[in-house]
Write an enzyme that holds these catalytic residues in place. Sequence first.
Site, short mmCIF file in Angstrom:
data_model
loop_
_atom_site.label_atom_id
_atom_site.label_comp_id
_atom_site.label_asym_id
_atom_site.label_seq_id
_atom_site.Cartn_x
_atom_site.Cartn_y
_atom_site.Cartn_z
N HIS A 49 -4.30 2.13 8.77
CA HIS A 49 -5.41 1.25 8.40
C HIS A 49 -5.14 -0.15 8.93
O HIS A 49 -4.02 -0.67 8.79
CB HIS A 49 -5.58 1.23 6.88
CG HIS A 49 -6.73 0.39 6.44
ND1 HIS A 49 -8.05 0.78 6.63
CD2 HIS A 49 -6.77 -0.83 5.87
CE1 HIS A 49 -8.85 -0.17 6.18
NE2 HIS A 49 -8.10 -1.15 5.71
N ASN A 82 -2.33 8.18 7.05
CA ASN A 82 -3.44 7.38 7.60
C ASN A 82 -2.90 6.07 8.15
O ASN A 82 -1.86 5.58 7.71
CB ASN A 82 -4.44 7.09 6.46
CG ASN A 82 -5.65 6.29 6.93
OD1 ASN A 82 -6.19 6.56 8.01
ND2 ASN A 82 -6.08 5.32 6.14
N ASP A 85 -8.19 4.22 1.51
CA ASP A 85 -7.13 3.39 2.11
C ASP A 85 -6.06 3.05 1.07
O ASP A 85 -5.68 1.88 0.91
CB ASP A 85 -7.73 2.13 2.74
CG ASP A 85 -8.68 2.47 3.88
OD1 ASP A 85 -8.40 3.42 4.63
OD2 ASP A 85 -9.72 1.80 4.01
N SER A 124 -1.26 -0.97 8.21
CA SER A 124 -0.47 -0.23 7.24
C SER A 124 -0.55 1.26 7.57
O SER A 124 -1.62 1.76 7.92
CB SER A 124 -1.03 -0.43 5.82
OG SER A 124 -1.10 -1.80 5.49
C1 GAR Z 1 -7.74 1.88 14.21
O1 GAR Z 1 -7.63 0.49 14.28
C2 GAR Z 1 -7.44 2.37 12.81
O2 GAR Z 1 -6.49 1.58 12.15
C3 GAR Z 1 -8.78 2.25 12.13
O3 GAR Z 1 -9.70 2.67 13.09
C4 GAR Z 1 -9.20 2.32 14.39
C5 GAR Z 1 -9.33 3.54 15.29
O4 GAR Z 1 -9.00 3.26 16.61
N1 GAR Z 1 -8.83 3.04 10.94
C6 GAR Z 1 -9.46 2.69 9.82
O5 GAR Z 1 -10.14 1.68 9.74
C7 GAR Z 1 -9.32 3.66 8.67
N2 GAR Z 1 -9.75 3.07 7.44
P1 GAR Z 1 -8.76 4.44 17.63
O6 GAR Z 1 -9.94 5.40 17.45
O7 GAR Z 1 -8.81 3.78 18.98
O8 GAR Z 1 -7.45 5.08 17.33
#
Ligand code: GAR
Length: 215
Positions: free
Chosen positions: A109, A107, A145, A136
Amino acid sequence: MKKIIVLISGSGSNLEAIAKACQNGSIAGSIELVISNQPNVKGLERAQKFHLMSNVINHKEFDSRESFDKALLEQILPVEPDLIVLAGFMRILGKDFTQAFEGKLINIHPSLLPEYPGLNTHQQAINNGDLMHGISIHYVNSNLDDGPIIAQGALKIDPNQSEAKLINRIHKIEHAMYPKVIEDISKGYISLKNGAVVYAKESHFSSNHMEFFNV
Ligand code: GAR
């Protein structure tokens, strides 16, 4: 060639960065399937742009987390993936699911974990007057997470910048680091053994990897 499944919920900009790295051969693998738990998201358009097979499993059509996870499993198992990549996948996966793919599930985060698991990480970092923020990348366990951290990337917060600008800068780090981590996993340079991340000397990363980005 490793078989990769990417799970998304939204814009899919990380999916696109990973798809490009598969296309240019730096990741020794291919995205066999993209699954979104949300219909009509931009990530599905991006999947189409890269001619990737994609499916929607709309979590709203399931009455429990277990039944959603089961539907997910039914799509995933026939692919026999080497790696499942959560790329902005905003559903909590149950213990049965995470244990079934231990060491094969990663994942990304947007925070310097263990700081700020969950949502609104960027605004929390701004509100708390943090000097640094970051991302991370970690193996997934059954907690939100959480799980062994593979690598982290950090930037300096500009207190005069908006949340939107900070999110944009964070995305740049994500797009630089996530494909590289997946590249190393695809080449066997990063793995999980007995609950700990193991790095080969060829890896771009090493333990407690924290990289500073001037983005
Ligand atoms: C990213 O910033 C990722 O780190 C976050 O969602 C966004 C997705 O962007 N993930 C989380 O918050 C998971 N807990 P994307 O759809 O443009 O790749």
